[in-house]
Design a protein around this motif. Structure first.
Motif, PDB file in Angstrom:
ATOM      1  N   LYS A 312       0.856  -1.180   0.000  1.00  0.00           N
ATOM      2  CA  LYS A 312       0.000   0.000   0.000  1.00  0.00           C
ATOM      3  C   LYS A 312       0.896   1.234   0.000  1.00  0.00           C
ATOM      4  CE  LYS A 312      -4.206  -1.622   0.063  1.00  0.00           C
ATOM      5  NZ  LYS A 312      -5.179  -1.318  -1.011  1.00  0.00           N
ATOM      6  N   ARG A 391      -2.398  -7.103   6.268  1.00  0.00           N
ATOM      7  CA  ARG A 391      -3.253  -5.968   5.912  1.00  0.00           C
ATOM      8  C   ARG A 391      -3.543  -5.101   7.132  1.00  0.00           C
ATOM      9  NH1 ARG A 391      -7.135  -8.660   3.787  1.00  0.00           N
ATOM     10  NH2 ARG A 391      -6.549  -8.406   1.605  1.00  0.00           N
ATOM     11  N   ARG A 409      -4.067   8.750   0.230  1.00  0.00           N
ATOM     12  CA  ARG A 409      -3.636   7.405  -0.122  1.00  0.00           C
ATOM     13  C   ARG A 409      -3.538   7.250  -1.631  1.00  0.00           C
ATOM     14  NH1 ARG A 409      -6.239   3.005   4.068  1.00  0.00           N
ATOM     15  NH2 ARG A 409      -5.973   4.269   5.939  1.00  0.00           N
TER      16      ARG A 409
END
Length: 410
Positions: A312, A391, A409
């Protein structure tokens, strides 16, 4: 139409039509990240645009999803399909032809960045590529694409002069500023959603043969000092010749920092520019004058294939030592678990590019952070459970970084 149990090769298809019964099937669906592999019904290694049209038509007639595979480096499985069709441009559509007089490179959609570097360097030229040589140029361009050349020349997509596109309805066209300009604009905004890009013409730029680059290794105890030095360097607005990637990882159960420096100039100039970094308490200084090609190989060892990967990212306006320390502690706790998690945080510093296109997250002098975890899923392991734990940890770390610096993000 009902799908057939044994997919028949479309009449006129010239490439390789790989189905689950084919001996090459396992290698055809393999990806850099094991976790992104899917069992496709067909992998179509296309040889030209006509093959792409046939693969799209087959998918439509059989009511199957289709995706494109170039380098196969997407950790989220974007280049794989469970039960669908993979249109793979990497095997045959990977040629490079350099036109040094016009300073252009004509490349296939499945060409890897390292091949382009090698071909262009023979003429003292370079394309705007990524920082890993195994990345496919097609996927890189269609998501923007940035690397050491970005501060001087913008994103990879900014250097596209022309592209050959097979649209999702099977139409083959050329897209440029003067030919199908609407499609050319969509290429730079919608990226992979427009169809299959089989070829690109890329603008090239003069590039000296050698640059100052390499890695500094620091103990994690130097993180605060490194953050302070980095803030001073970044706030003075680095030149277009500069760039840096800081990597926090765990070696032998101890967190360490790798700082990859890049300066598009001589070693003496580079050491002057980065003198404050070189004064830190270093465990090793592996920086030197090296070829530009070698500089693009600096991080290769950090991205081995054959692992499950979860990643991410976020874009932040500033660094915060407290946030970095807390986020790193969360990630490092993963490395202490018995599943062999290998957490890494990448802090990327590329001064704002000159170009101005709609991909805003790469346009400002913001700092990109990537949180990456790799692990080996062995026989009997619960991959879903591992992914969930990873996660959750990555989500906590991102929340801390966002709370301190207020970014968005990716």
């Amino acid at each position: 139409m009902m799908t057939s149990s044994t997919p028949l090769v479309p009449i006129g298809f010239k490439g390789d039509w790989i189905t689950p019964s084919h001996p090459d099937y396992s290698s055809a669906i393999s990806r850099w990240a094991v976790s992104s592999e899917r069992r496709a019904k067909v992998v179509a290694f296309v040889k030209d645009e006509e093959d792409v049209v046939l693969a799209i038509t087959y998918s439509r007639n059989e009511a199957l999803q289709w995706v494109v595979c170039g380098g196969g480096h997407s950790p989220n499985g974007a280049s794989s399909s469970e039960g669908g069709v993979v249109i793979d441009v990497s095997r045959y559509m990977n040629q490079v032809r350099v036109d040094p007089e016009r300073m252009l490179a004509h490349v296939g959609g499945g060409t890897r960045g390292g091949v382009i570097d090698e071909c262009c360097s023979r003429y003292g030229l370079a394309a705007v590529g990524g920082t890993f040589r195994q990345i496919g140029i097609g996927g890189l361009i269609l998501v923007g694409g940035y690397g050491w050349q970005t501060p001087a020349h913008g994103l990879s997509t900014d250097s596209v002069i022309e592209a050959t596109v097979v649209t999702r309805d099977g139409t083959v066209l050329t897209a440029s500023k003067t030919e199908n300009p609407d499609m050319f604009s969509k290429l730079r905004v919608l990226g992979p959603k427009i169809g299959v890009c089989t070829a690109f013409s890329l603008k090239l730029y003069p590039q000296r043969h050698t640059v100052y680059a390499g890695m500094l290794l620091l103990p994690f105890a130097e993180m605060q000092s490194l953050t302070e030095v980095t803030d001073r360097w970044w706030n003075r607005e680095p030149s277009a010749a500069e760039g840096m990637i800081q990597v926090l990882s765990v070696d032998d159960m101890k967190p360490v920092i790798r700082v990859f420096l890049f300066y598009n100039g001589s070693e003496s100039e580079g050491r002057r520019v980065y003198r404050d970094f070189l004064k830190l308490n270093l465990l090793a200084d592996e920086t030197r004058e090296m070829s530009y090609q070698e500089a693009n190989m600096m991080q290769d060892n950090l991205a081995p294939s054959g692992f499950s990967v979860y990643r991410k990212g976020l874009v932040r306006p500033a660094m915060s030592y407290r946030a970095i320390h807390e986020a790193t502690e969360i990630m490092n706790r993963l490395s202490l678990e018995p599943d062999g998690f290998r957490p890494t945080i990448f802090f990327e510093f590329f001064p704002a590019p000159k170009a101005n296109t709609p991909i805003d997250s790469r346009r400002s002098a913001s700092l990109t952070t990537l949180l990456n975890v790799m692990w080996d899923v062995g026989d009997g392991d619960d991959g879903d459970s591992q992914t969930q734990r990873v996660r959750e940890a990555v989500g906590q770390a991102i929340s801390i970084l966002e709370l301190e610096t207020g970014p968005s993000r990716m």
